[in-house]
Design a protein around this motif. Structure first.
Motif, PDB file in Angstrom:
ATOM      1  N   LYS A   1     -63.176  24.595  38.843  1.00  0.00           N
ATOM      2  CA  LYS A   1     -62.156  23.942  39.661  1.00  0.00           C
ATOM      3  C   LYS A   1     -62.770  22.691  40.290  1.00  0.00           C
ATOM      4  O   LYS A   1     -63.797  22.780  40.966  1.00  0.00           O
ATOM      5  N   ASN A   2     -62.113  21.557  40.043  1.00  0.00           N
ATOM      6  CA  ASN A   2     -62.613  20.307  40.586  1.00  0.00           C
ATOM      7  C   ASN A   2     -62.292  20.191  42.072  1.00  0.00           C
ATOM      8  O   ASN A   2     -61.340  20.786  42.573  1.00  0.00           O
ATOM      9  N   GLY A   3     -63.112  19.419  42.791  1.00  0.00           N
ATOM     10  CA  GLY A   3     -62.913  19.202  44.208  1.00  0.00           C
ATOM     11  C   GLY A   3     -61.820  18.186  44.492  1.00  0.00           C
ATOM     12  O   GLY A   3     -61.024  17.829  43.615  1.00  0.00           O
ATOM     13  N   PRO A   4     -61.773  17.634  45.718  1.00  0.00           N
ATOM     14  CA  PRO A   4     -60.659  16.786  46.147  1.00  0.00           C
ATOM     15  C   PRO A   4     -60.760  15.327  45.705  1.00  0.00           C
ATOM     16  O   PRO A   4     -59.881  14.534  46.043  1.00  0.00           O
TER      17      PRO A   4
ATOM     18  N   GLY B   1     -58.722  18.349  41.894  1.00  0.00           N
ATOM     19  CA  GLY B   1     -58.062  19.632  41.760  1.00  0.00           C
ATOM     20  C   GLY B   1     -57.897  20.142  40.345  1.00  0.00           C
ATOM     21  O   GLY B   1     -57.338  21.228  40.133  1.00  0.00           O
ATOM     22  N   ALA B   2     -58.371  19.413  39.330  1.00  0.00           N
ATOM     23  CA  ALA B   2     -58.190  19.839  37.937  1.00  0.00           C
ATOM     24  C   ALA B   2     -58.942  21.134  37.662  1.00  0.00           C
ATOM     25  O   ALA B   2     -59.993  21.413  38.249  1.00  0.00           O
ATOM     26  N   VAL B   3     -58.408  21.919  36.742  1.00  0.00           N
ATOM     27  CA  VAL B   3     -59.007  23.197  36.353  1.00  0.00           C
ATOM     28  C   VAL B   3     -59.410  23.152  34.886  1.00  0.00           C
ATOM     29  O   VAL B   3     -58.622  22.739  34.030  1.00  0.00           O
ATOM     30  N   THR B   4     -60.649  23.541  34.610  1.00  0.00           N
ATOM     31  CA  THR B   4     -61.091  23.819  33.235  1.00  0.00           C
ATOM     32  C   THR B   4     -60.973  25.310  33.037  1.00  0.00           C
ATOM     33  O   THR B   4     -61.679  26.088  33.677  1.00  0.00           O
ATOM     34  N   PRO B   5     -60.067  25.789  32.158  1.00  0.00           N
ATOM     35  CA  PRO B   5     -59.783  27.223  32.071  1.00  0.00           C
ATOM     36  C   PRO B   5     -60.975  28.059  31.605  1.00  0.00           C
ATOM     37  O   PRO B   5     -61.992  27.558  31.110  1.00  0.00           O
TER      38      PRO B   5
ATOM     39  N   GLY C   1     -54.599  18.699  33.757  1.00  0.00           N
ATOM     40  CA  GLY C   1     -55.576  19.422  34.550  1.00  0.00           C
ATOM     41  C   GLY C   1     -54.967  20.430  35.502  1.00  0.00           C
ATOM     42  O   GLY C   1     -55.674  21.254  36.076  1.00  0.00           O
ATOM     43  N   ASP C   2     -53.627  20.388  35.664  1.00  0.00           N
ATOM     44  CA  ASP C   2     -52.958  21.330  36.570  1.00  0.00           C
ATOM     45  C   ASP C   2     -52.677  22.625  35.815  1.00  0.00           C
ATOM     46  O   ASP C   2     -51.543  22.960  35.476  1.00  0.00           O
ATOM     47  N   LEU C   3     -53.751  23.365  35.542  1.00  0.00           N
ATOM     48  CA  LEU C   3     -53.690  24.532  34.666  1.00  0.00           C
ATOM     49  C   LEU C   3     -54.075  25.798  35.412  1.00  0.00           C
ATOM     50  O   LEU C   3     -54.791  25.752  36.411  1.00  0.00           O
ATOM     51  N   PRO C   4     -53.639  26.949  34.910  1.00  0.00           N
ATOM     52  CA  PRO C   4     -54.146  28.219  35.443  1.00  0.00           C
ATOM     53  C   PRO C   4     -55.559  28.477  34.944  1.00  0.00           C
ATOM     54  O   PRO C   4     -56.055  27.775  34.053  1.00  0.00           O
ATOM     55  N   ILE C   5     -56.215  29.487  35.499  1.00  0.00           N
ATOM     56  CA  ILE C   5     -57.571  29.832  35.066  1.00  0.00           C
ATOM     57  C   ILE C   5     -57.582  30.253  33.609  1.00  0.00           C
ATOM     58  O   ILE C   5     -58.488  29.893  32.849  1.00  0.00           O
ATOM     59  N   GLY C   6     -56.583  31.019  33.201  1.00  0.00           N
ATOM     60  CA  GLY C   6     -56.495  31.476  31.815  1.00  0.00           C
ATOM     61  C   GLY C   6     -55.348  30.797  31.095  1.00  0.00           C
ATOM     62  O   GLY C   6     -54.250  30.665  31.640  1.00  0.00           O
ATOM     63  N   VAL C   7     -55.591  30.334  29.881  1.00  0.00           N
ATOM     64  CA  VAL C   7     -54.541  29.722  29.072  1.00  0.00           C
ATOM     65  C   VAL C   7     -54.523  30.396  27.709  1.00  0.00           C
ATOM     66  O   VAL C   7     -55.538  30.917  27.238  1.00  0.00           O
TER      67      VAL C   7
ATOM     68  N   GLY D   1     -68.240  13.138  42.658  1.00  0.00           N
ATOM     69  CA  GLY D   1     -67.296  14.168  43.049  1.00  0.00           C
ATOM     70  C   GLY D   1     -67.963  15.527  43.157  1.00  0.00           C
ATOM     71  O   GLY D   1     -69.191  15.645  43.164  1.00  0.00           O
ATOM     72  N   SER D   2     -67.153  16.555  43.238  1.00  0.00           N
ATOM     73  CA  SER D   2     -67.675  17.917  43.371  1.00  0.00           C
ATOM     74  C   SER D   2     -66.811  18.882  42.577  1.00  0.00           C
ATOM     75  O   SER D   2     -65.672  18.560  42.212  1.00  0.00           O
ATOM     76  N   LYS D   3     -67.347  20.054  42.303  1.00  0.00           N
ATOM     77  CA  LYS D   3     -66.598  21.090  41.614  1.00  0.00           C
ATOM     78  C   LYS D   3     -67.218  22.430  41.932  1.00  0.00           C
ATOM     79  O   LYS D   3     -68.361  22.520  42.418  1.00  0.00           O
ATOM     80  N   VAL D   4     -66.486  23.477  41.635  1.00  0.00           N
ATOM     81  CA  VAL D   4     -66.993  24.844  41.775  1.00  0.00           C
ATOM     82  C   VAL D   4     -66.844  25.525  40.425  1.00  0.00           C
ATOM     83  O   VAL D   4     -65.735  25.632  39.898  1.00  0.00           O
ATOM     84  N   MET D   5     -67.963  25.958  39.848  1.00  0.00           N
ATOM     85  CA  MET D   5     -67.918  26.753  38.627  1.00  0.00           C
ATOM     86  C   MET D   5     -68.073  28.225  39.002  1.00  0.00           C
ATOM     87  O   MET D   5     -68.997  28.580  39.733  1.00  0.00           O
ATOM     88  N   THR D   6     -67.186  29.044  38.503  1.00  0.00           N
ATOM     89  CA  THR D   6     -67.302  30.494  38.679  1.00  0.00           C
ATOM     90  C   THR D   6     -67.789  31.079  37.372  1.00  0.00           C
ATOM     91  O   THR D   6     -67.115  30.962  36.344  1.00  0.00           O
ATOM     92  N   GLN D   7     -68.971  31.685  37.412  1.00  0.00           N
ATOM     93  CA  GLN D   7     -69.593  32.253  36.215  1.00  0.00           C
ATOM     94  C   GLN D   7     -69.553  33.776  36.262  1.00  0.00           C
ATOM     95  O   GLN D   7     -69.604  34.386  37.330  1.00  0.00           O
TER      96      GLN D   7
END
Length: 292
Positions: free
Chosen positions: A226-229, A144-148, A67-73, A163-169
């Motif tokens: 991006k996942n929350g804490p 803190g995990a990232v879904t690219p 899950g410790d990934l950049p936004i783009g893979v 938990g919580s997360k932020v999706m950027t669309q």
């Protein structure tokens, strides 16, 4: 895993109340928005139940990685070295991201999925016609995990359970964020992971969600998460429509035309129906002339 009465009883009488359904009707199918929901806990969505579900599903229905990934893979991310069940049970410290796909393969989860979709079926079908191919996905993510950056072909409501997360669309159908050629490649069987450019970030819209909140994601809207804490569990309820299938088929036909030297016009977004290209593709496929 058969659903005992206690599982059915765990659902609130109404998960999406009248204000939530009215808001959904105003925005569906093209505008992302946050809805309130009443599904903040359920026995089928506890960590141990999800680990057991993962062991029941076929290998093709589970995906998990670091899950410790950049936004783009570039291509599929690497393995985390654990099994899927270990990843879920250790999600708090595994630094991983996992998805259980097509949960409707297990009767208890099929009942959960269909119960949720039935609540909003009238609003769905009033806008885009028959609700087709309902599918469910469950996401389990470490802090803190990232879904690219990627997109998906379904109409989708993502319910945050824990938990919580932020999706950027980003806007669906906008070639600044996904080229027509990439759409065509995807619909012809290519990957859904998209090419990321940091210059795109100011054009995205952030949607933070926590337990009791759900986010609607339009068909093919590019996004990253991006996942929350704290560890996160999210349930994605999805469906297709004839409109979404016709856009997909028009994109596939455009790929065929482009490979033959043409520069085809992109299909229109809703409410355009893309009948001509969709039916032309269906005829070619029936005749075995699509190359797929």
């Amino acid at each position: 895993m058969n659903a005992p009465a206690t599982f059915a009883d765990a659902l609130p009488q109404t998960v999406f109340d009248a204000p939530a359904r009215a808001k959904f009707a105003r925005h569906y199918p093209e505008q992302p928005h946050i809805l309130r929901h009443g599904l903040t806990s359920h026995p089928l969505l506890e960590i141990e139940a999800l680990a057991q579900l993962a062991e029941q599903l076929p290998l093709t229905s589970v995906e998990y990685n670091r899950g410790d990934l950049p936004i783009g893979v570039d291509g599929k991310p690497g393995s985390n070295g654990l099994t899927i069940a270990e990843t879920i049970r250790k999600v708090a410290e595994a630094e991983s991201w996992a998805v259980l796909k097509n949960i409707e393969q297990v009767p208890a989860y099929e009942a959960l999925l269909m119960g949720l979709l039935e609540e909003i079926r009238p609003e769905i079908e009033a806008a885009t016609g028959a609700m087709l191919n309902p599918q469910g996905f469950i996401f389990i993510s470490s802090p803190g995990a990232v879904t690219p950056y990627h997109f998906d072909p379904e109409h989708n409501i993502l319910l945050q359970i824990r938990g919580s997360k932020v999706m950027t669309q980003f806007p669906a159908g906008d070639t600044r964020f996904v080229s027509d050629v990439f759409h065509e490649t995807y619909h012809s069987g290519g990957p859904r992971e998209l090419k990321w450019d940091d210059a795109m970030l100011p054009h995205g819209t952030e949607f933070p969600i926590g337990p009791g909140e759900a986010l609607f994601v339009p068909v093919m809207a590019p996004h990253f998460v991006k996942n929350g804490p704290s560890p996160s569990v999210s349930l994605s309820i999805t469906w297709r429509s004839e409109w979404s299938y016709r856009e997909s088929e028009a994109r596939t036909l455009n790929g065929i035309l482009r490979a033959r030297g043409f520069t085809p016009k992109a299909p229109g977004r809703f409410p355009h129906q893309n009948y001509a290209k969709a039916y032309a593709y269906r005829i070619l496929r029936r005749l075995g002339l699509t190359g797929s």
